[in-house]
Design a protein around this motif. Structure first.
Motif, short mmCIF file in Angstrom:
data_model
loop_
_atom_site.label_atom_id
_atom_site.label_comp_id
_atom_site.label_asym_id
_atom_site.label_seq_id
_atom_site.Cartn_x
_atom_site.Cartn_y
_atom_site.Cartn_z
N UNK A 187 0.85 -1.07 0.08
CA UNK A 187 0.28 0.07 -0.12
C UNK A 187 0.87 1.17 0.07
N UNK A 188 1.93 1.48 0.78
CA UNK A 188 2.91 2.19 0.87
C UNK A 188 3.52 2.67 -0.92
N UNK A 189 4.51 1.73 -1.32
CA UNK A 189 5.47 1.84 -2.02
C UNK A 189 4.64 1.47 -3.75
N UNK A 190 3.66 0.59 -3.78
CA UNK A 190 3.19 0.42 -4.93
C UNK A 190 3.61 -0.65 -5.76
N UNK A 191 4.00 -1.11 -6.42
CA UNK A 191 4.16 -2.34 -7.51
C UNK A 191 6.10 -1.66 -7.25
N UNK A 192 7.08 -3.31 -7.39
CA UNK A 192 8.15 -2.45 -7.21
C UNK A 192 8.86 -4.17 -8.04
N UNK A 193 10.09 -3.81 -8.45
CA UNK A 193 10.45 -4.81 -9.38
C UNK A 193 12.76 -4.77 -8.79
N UNK A 194 13.36 -5.61 -8.77
CA UNK A 194 14.43 -5.56 -8.67
C UNK A 194 14.77 -4.73 -9.68
N UNK A 195 14.51 -4.54 -11.08
CA UNK A 195 15.93 -3.53 -11.31
C UNK A 195 15.55 -2.62 -12.45
N UNK A 196 16.31 -1.63 -12.43
CA UNK A 196 15.87 0.33 -12.10
C UNK A 196 15.91 -0.16 -13.69
N UNK A 197 16.21 -0.64 -14.91
CA UNK A 197 16.21 0.00 -16.07
C UNK A 197 14.34 -0.91 -16.86
N UNK A 198 14.45 -2.72 -15.54
CA UNK A 198 12.99 -3.39 -15.86
C UNK A 198 11.84 -2.40 -15.90
N UNK A 199 12.13 -1.40 -14.61
CA UNK A 199 11.38 -0.13 -13.62
C UNK A 199 10.56 0.74 -15.02
N UNK A 200 11.36 1.14 -15.57
CA UNK A 200 11.33 2.05 -16.46
C UNK A 200 11.10 1.96 -17.16
N UNK A 201 11.25 0.65 -18.79
CA UNK A 201 10.48 0.46 -19.63
C UNK A 201 9.02 -0.20 -18.93
N UNK A 202 8.60 -0.75 -17.42
CA UNK A 202 7.35 -0.86 -17.49
C UNK A 202 6.19 0.54 -17.06
N UNK A 203 7.38 1.31 -16.68
CA UNK A 203 5.86 2.88 -16.80
C UNK A 203 6.02 3.03 -17.94
N UNK A 204 6.90 2.60 -19.06
CA UNK A 204 6.31 2.92 -20.23
C UNK A 204 5.36 2.40 -20.93
N UNK A 205 5.07 1.12 -19.97
CA UNK A 205 4.00 0.59 -20.56
C UNK A 205 2.50 0.96 -19.61
N UNK A 206 2.76 1.49 -19.13
CA UNK A 206 1.19 1.99 -18.35
C UNK A 206 1.14 3.35 -18.91
N UNK A 207 2.16 3.89 -19.31
CA UNK A 207 1.88 5.52 -19.60
C UNK A 207 1.10 4.97 -21.00
N UNK A 208 1.21 3.91 -22.26
CA UNK A 208 0.46 4.36 -23.07
C UNK A 208 -0.79 3.57 -22.71
#
Length: 267
Positions: A187-208
């Protein structure tokens, strides 16, 4: 000291020894641990259940894996055997949110892979993915009429690709539903992943994407990985096999639809 207290001490000592063994070997089977510690199957299973409750290990069918740290990720072969039945349940619930003709962004992950295996029950789907196994699974799926694979750098042992930083392959797309996996969810931090590059791409997936659906078996709830890719407000539907009432209430209070196997069984 009474017999009950002595049993508890012995149990704690055995659990510490089990943890040391699993940390060294990354995994262990119940049979293996029974042989090493000269105790019954039920005793070992009780130990592992208690250790998982304390977030020291992750139980699998017939064994146990070391619990990942926030910046460490298990290989895909390890993930596939971990909580497999729960992932199948989550995938079946996720299928109920998919309609014929949908355009889907299917994130990498073993739970999304389980969903890919049953997507043939829908028709006229367009799917974009960065997961090698998912792409191979959907190549001959009768329900998928268009399949697009996102290129980039392969994450070895994880069967997925991370596009290069200047990649804009998603920027002009309008996606009906992004089906996302996650390594941790709170609830505090939302959805997370161990890899910062993977996180950045996941954000792009969400944005579109018009709608974001997050899939997570119950072992992911209450855990944080290293890099955040989604706040609670970014996620429209959360699907899991089981969820505590207080967590459900917290998510629903923020406008999220929560679907879980326990609710379905109650209904």
């Amino acid at each position: 000291m009474n017999d009950h207290s002595e049993d508890k001490v012995f149990s704690l000592e055995r659990q510490q020894a089990i943890l040391a063994f699993v940390e060294e070997n990354k995994k262990a089977t119940v049979a293996e641990l029974c042989q090493i510690f000269k105790v019954s199957t039920s005793t070992i299973r009780n130990d592992l259940r208690e250790m998982e409750k304390n977030m020291l290990v992750t139980r699998t069918h017939g064994g146990v894996l070391i619990r990942s740290k926030t910046g460490v990720e298990m290989m895909s072969t390890e993930k596939e055997v971990c909580n497999h039945d729960a992932k199948v349940m989550v995938a079946q619930l996720a299928l109920e949110q998919i309609e014929d003709g949908d355009t889907l962004l299917l994130d990498t992950g073993t739970t999304t892979l389980e969903l890919a295996k049953i997507l043939g029950e829908r028709q006229q789907l367009t799917v974009i993915t960065n997961d090698l196994k998912i792409a191979l699974t959907l190549e001959d799926s009768p329900g998928v009429v268009n399949l697009f694979f996102i290129g980039g750098a392969v994450r070895k042992q994880l069967h997925c690709v991370i596009p290069f930083s200047n990649d804009n392959s998603l920027s002009d797309l309008i996606i009906d539903k992004a089906i996302m996996g996650t390594n941790g969810f709170t609830l505090k931090n939302g959805a997370t992943t161990p890899d910062v590059r993977q996180a950045a791409f996941k954000k792009k997936m969400i944005a579109c994407s018009t709608s974001v659906i997050l899939l997570a078996d119950s072992t992911k709830i209450g855990r944080d990985a290293f890099a955040k890719f989604a706040d609670i407000s970014d996620i429209h539907i959360f699907i899991t096999d089981s969820i505590k009432d207080d967590v459900r209430s917290g998510l629903e209070a923020q406008g999220m639809l929560v679907c879980d196997g326990s609710a379905k069984n109650r209904g």
